[in-house]
Motif scaffolding. Structure first.
Motif, short mmCIF file in Angstrom:
data_model
loop_
_atom_site.label_atom_id
_atom_site.label_comp_id
_atom_site.label_asym_id
_atom_site.label_seq_id
_atom_site.Cartn_x
_atom_site.Cartn_y
_atom_site.Cartn_z
N LEU A 78 11.46 10.16 -38.11
CA LEU A 78 12.35 9.90 -37.33
C LEU A 78 11.99 10.06 -35.74
CD1 LEU A 78 15.82 11.30 -38.39
CD2 LEU A 78 14.85 8.72 -38.11
N GLY A 79 11.16 11.18 -35.54
CA GLY A 79 10.69 11.53 -34.28
C GLY A 79 9.87 10.32 -33.74
N PHE A 80 9.28 9.63 -34.57
CA PHE A 80 8.19 8.63 -34.24
C PHE A 80 9.06 7.30 -33.81
CE2 PHE A 80 4.92 5.22 -34.85
CZ PHE A 80 3.91 5.77 -33.95
N LEU A 81 10.25 6.99 -34.68
CA LEU A 81 10.74 5.85 -34.76
C LEU A 81 11.98 5.47 -33.78
CD1 LEU A 81 10.48 4.63 -38.61
CD2 LEU A 81 9.25 3.64 -36.51
N ILE A 82 12.79 6.80 -33.74
CA ILE A 82 13.88 6.60 -32.71
C ILE A 82 13.54 6.36 -31.48
CG2 ILE A 82 15.65 8.29 -32.03
CD1 ILE A 82 16.24 7.50 -34.52
N PRO A 83 12.45 6.67 -30.72
CA PRO A 83 12.27 6.11 -29.51
C PRO A 83 12.16 4.61 -29.53
CG PRO A 83 10.99 8.03 -29.72
CD PRO A 83 11.60 7.67 -30.91
N LEU A 84 11.43 4.17 -30.51
CA LEU A 84 11.20 2.67 -30.58
C LEU A 84 12.58 2.08 -30.76
CD1 LEU A 84 8.33 1.23 -30.72
CD2 LEU A 84 8.97 1.14 -33.21
N VAL A 85 13.45 2.26 -31.45
CA VAL A 85 14.69 1.66 -31.61
C VAL A 85 15.59 1.99 -30.27
CG1 VAL A 85 17.09 1.72 -32.88
CG2 VAL A 85 14.87 2.31 -34.08
N ALA A 86 15.58 3.09 -29.87
CA ALA A 86 16.22 3.31 -28.49
C ALA A 86 15.69 2.43 -27.39
CB ALA A 86 16.12 4.76 -27.89
N ILE A 87 14.29 2.11 -27.22
CA ILE A 87 13.83 1.37 -26.23
C ILE A 87 14.01 -0.06 -26.44
CG2 ILE A 87 11.54 0.32 -25.50
CD1 ILE A 87 10.39 3.15 -25.84
N ALA A 88 14.25 -0.53 -27.72
CA ALA A 88 14.38 -2.00 -28.15
C ALA A 88 15.95 -2.23 -27.85
CB ALA A 88 14.21 -1.99 -29.64
N LEU A 89 16.78 -1.24 -27.65
CA LEU A 89 18.37 -1.22 -27.68
C LEU A 89 18.55 -1.68 -26.08
CD1 LEU A 89 20.04 1.25 -29.66
CD2 LEU A 89 20.18 -1.20 -29.90
N SER A 90 17.68 -1.24 -24.95
CA SER A 90 17.94 -1.31 -23.58
C SER A 90 16.97 -1.64 -22.71
CB SER A 90 18.78 0.15 -23.13
OG SER A 90 17.63 1.21 -23.29
N PHE A 91 15.80 -2.17 -23.32
CA PHE A 91 14.58 -2.46 -22.45
C PHE A 91 15.02 -3.98 -21.42
CE2 PHE A 91 12.64 -6.37 -23.86
CZ PHE A 91 13.10 -6.43 -25.07
N ASP A 92 15.98 -4.62 -22.14
CA ASP A 92 16.59 -5.63 -21.26
C ASP A 92 17.99 -5.77 -21.20
OD1 ASP A 92 17.43 -6.20 -23.63
OD2 ASP A 92 16.72 -8.20 -24.23
N ALA A 93 18.58 -4.53 -20.88
CA ALA A 93 20.05 -4.48 -20.46
C ALA A 93 20.37 -4.85 -19.41
CB ALA A 93 20.33 -2.92 -20.72
N VAL A 94 19.77 -4.69 -18.37
CA VAL A 94 19.99 -5.01 -16.77
C VAL A 94 19.42 -6.37 -16.44
CG1 VAL A 94 20.39 -4.50 -14.45
CG2 VAL A 94 20.85 -2.76 -16.26
N ASN A 95 18.24 -6.16 -16.66
CA ASN A 95 17.10 -7.46 -16.31
C ASN A 95 17.54 -8.69 -17.08
OD1 ASN A 95 15.90 -6.84 -18.64
ND2 ASN A 95 14.20 -5.81 -17.60
#
Lengths: 312, 319
Positions: B81-98
């Motif tokens: 979880l410690g490894f994968l949660i950041p990956l999911v979180a990044i995937a959710l918002s890296f293109d939110a505004v741009n």
């Protein structure tokens, strides 16, 4: 003019040392269509964004539909429909879902959305594809959908930024008709465009921007009067090599422009039809003298020819 | 030019959250990531269960061991979880505004009667809500799997500890969500934003401990003194280490899921007098122990979001 729906007083926007909009003043009445013209970077879009409350003015003030966009941007946005140039939609969503999203943001209830959606789509000719995904839409259909979004809001003011850029001639014609119908509904329309013939065909007045300043404002005839001189324009049809010199020799003639064949466009300071007929009939074969509407293209070209500093 | 804005900054917040959450939950990107997390985490939990069943009478905290026990070749559930949660979180918002800029939808949305505040917060909360929905489902699945295969219900204390761990995991995801959101405001190209966020994640998860040792030695001197490890070095090392959300999350997981954990830093022999070593700490004491770490994760989320907020407010909306 009755109480204007849009009023700008010394509206100014500065980005660092660059003065993007420089003390712009203008009024727009309800139900009026005003064209905003000017080269790229002349301050048109920045002025629009300030009126919408999307960017803060550095100086001056504006009132839109009775509200200050700086203090009451939400009230202004409730009353203004905006169609940006090269409009974008959420591709994975249907036209209906796209419009329903912005309608909900605009505070419309579910019932209002249902009622207005079909009417708006029918009006822009997209009634049959309202449930299709936007990704299947052509650019022209997207522009129409953008106008449908504006219509759903039933705004007091519609701001249309380059709305016909991607449209074919037939669609452009239809789109201009839709703009005229907005006027008929009592909506004030601010139309920014580089297509001068379209602006002339649909606008009551024109505001010409240059280097952040509002250089000219008025009807096309008024602008022609100021830029071309006089504002009385005639087409003279006469045969003979000395025709241009003879026309130019008539007192009050400002400019003679050959249109091809035996036809000449003549800008005059006053109605010189009788003088022209007298001078020409004596020495050449005069076929006719016709009224000609002053062309916004000519006004624009001449203004920047004389201003000499336009950025195209 | 200064002026007070009228109207609530949260007008339209609910609409933005609803739309963004629906987008996340129905997107192919999210489904792929969810499948990855679920498969790996469930495999780790299943492997742990097989191991636990062999030693079922040895621990009063069987359900907690479900999350912490590693079985070769799989690491423990919490490590995954410690490894994968950041990956999911990044995937959710890296293109939110741009993404809104690039789709040219931003000016359309902001021309509606909402402030930018609502749009940015709505996007963040939608990401957090999607992450929470995914984590809660996973949490319930693991408990269900434990009930089925162990044949025992979790105790109240275990449930409280697992619930605390769930909250800490959401807070940990929140940090990465806010960071990816910040990069989506900073960089107009989504690929650059994703790369920047992933780079930060790699530094934080792989290289931070090396960096910590080097910086601590520079700041507080060598690690070993004449009489053994130097306290000044250990304190400096811990302080720097805790700047990483991974460290805060790992310490929180350790204290909550291993009840024997009595301290999360260097312990002096004098402090151990009277302590019953190996005895589990009451759950309330474990919560006291992780309170700074949990608030640290939440504070980091708020600070990063605030930076993104300020930058977004200053951007020109022309798309």
């Amino acid at each position: 003019m009755a109480d204007p729906i849009i009023r700008a007083e010394a509206l100014t926007k500065r980005y660092g040392s660059n003065l993007a909009v420089d003390h712009v003043d203008f009024d727009i009445a309800a139900g009026e269509i005003v064209g905003i013209l000017g080269p790229n970077g002349s301050g048109k879009t920045t002025t629009i964004l300030m009126l919408l409350g999307l960017t803060e003015p550095t100086g001056g003030r504006a009132m839109v539909a009775g509200f200050d966009p700086l203090r009451d941007p939400l009230e202004v946005k409730r009353r203004v429909g905006y169609l940006p140039d090269q409009i974008g939609f959420y591709e994975n969503m249907s036209a209906r879902d796209n419009l329903a999203y912005t309608a909900r943001l605009a505070g419309l209830s579910r019932r209002e959305i249902d009622e207005r959606f079909n009417a708006a789509l029918e009006r822009v000719g997209l009634g049959h594809v309202g449930h299709a995904r936007v990704t299947t839409y052509s650019q022209g259909m997207r522009q129409r959908l953008g106008l449908a979004e504006v219509l759903m809001k039933r705004p007091s003011v519609a701001v249309l930024d380059e709305p016909t850029t991607a449209l074919d001639p037939h669609s452009t014609h239809e789109f201009l008709d839709m703009i005229r119908r907005l006027k008929a509904d009592g909506t004030a329309v601010l139309l920014s465009s580089h297509h001068l013939d379209q602006v002339q065909s649909v606008c009551d007045r024109v505001a010409l921007f240059n280097r952040g300043k509002l250089a000219l404002t008025g009807t096309v005839t008024e602008l022609a009067g100021r830029v071309l001189g006089g504002g009385h324009v005639f087409d003279v049809e006469a045969h003979g090599s000395e025709v241009p010199e003879l026309i130019a020799g008539v007192p009050g003639v400002v400019r003679v422009q050959p249109l091809g064949g035996d036809r000449y466009r003549v800008d005059c300071r006053r109605d010189l039809r009788a003088d022209l007929a007298r001078h020409l009939a004596r020495s050449v074969d005069l076929t006719g003298i016709f009224f000609a509407a002053p062309s916004l293209n000519e006004v624009y070209a001449r203004y920047f020819e004389e201003a000499g500093d336009a950025v195209y | 030019m200064q002026s007070t804005r009228r109207g609530s900054p949260w007008t339209g917040l609910g609409t933005v959250i609803a739309k963004e959450t629906a987008d996340h939950l129905s997107s192919a990107r999210m489904r792929i990531l969810e499948a990855l997390v679920f498969l790996t985490a469930l495999a780790a939990a299943y492997a742990a269960i097989r191991s636990i069943r062999a030693t079922i009478g040895e621990s009063p905290f069987l359900f907690l061991r479900l999350l912490t026990m590693a079985q070769d070749p799989l690491p423990a559930f919490i490590a995954l979880l410690g490894f994968l949660i950041p990956l999911v979180a990044i995937a959710l918002s890296f293109d939110a505004v741009n993404g809104e800029f690039n789709r040219r939808t931003l000016s359309r949305v902001l021309a509606q009667p909402i402030y930018r505040d609502a749009l940015l917060l709505g996007k963040f909360l939608a990401g957090l809500l999607s992450l929470t929905i995914g984590l809660c489902s996973l949490w319930l699945l693991v408990i269900g799997l434990g009930l089925l295969l162990l044949g025992l219900p979790p105790s109240t204390e275990e449930m409280m500890r697992m619930l605390g761990f769930l909250v800490a995991t959401i807070a940990y995801g929140g940090v990465w969500l806010a960071l990816a959101l910040l990069f989506s405001v900073l960089f107009r190209a989504p690929a650059t934003a994703a790369l920047a966020a992933l780079g930060t994640w790699l530094v934080s998860s792989l290289f931070w401990s090396f960096l910590t040792d080097i910086i601590a030695a520079l700041v507080a001197g060598p690690a070993e003194g004449v009489l053994g490890p130097r306290l000044a070095y250990l304190n400096a090392q811990q302080l720097i280490d805790r700047l990483s959300p991974n460290t805060l999350y790992a310490e929180t997981a350790l204290a909550l899921l291993q009840p024997q954990t009595r301290a999360l830093g260097p312990v002096l022999i004098s402090q151990l007098q009277g302590a019953v070593l190996g005895a589990p700490l009451p759950v309330t004491q474990s919560f006291v122990l992780i309170w700074p770490q949990l608030t640290g994760l939440i504070a980091a989320t708020i600070v990063i979001f605030a930076i993104a907020y300020v930058l977004f407010q200053r951007q020109e909306i022309r798309a």
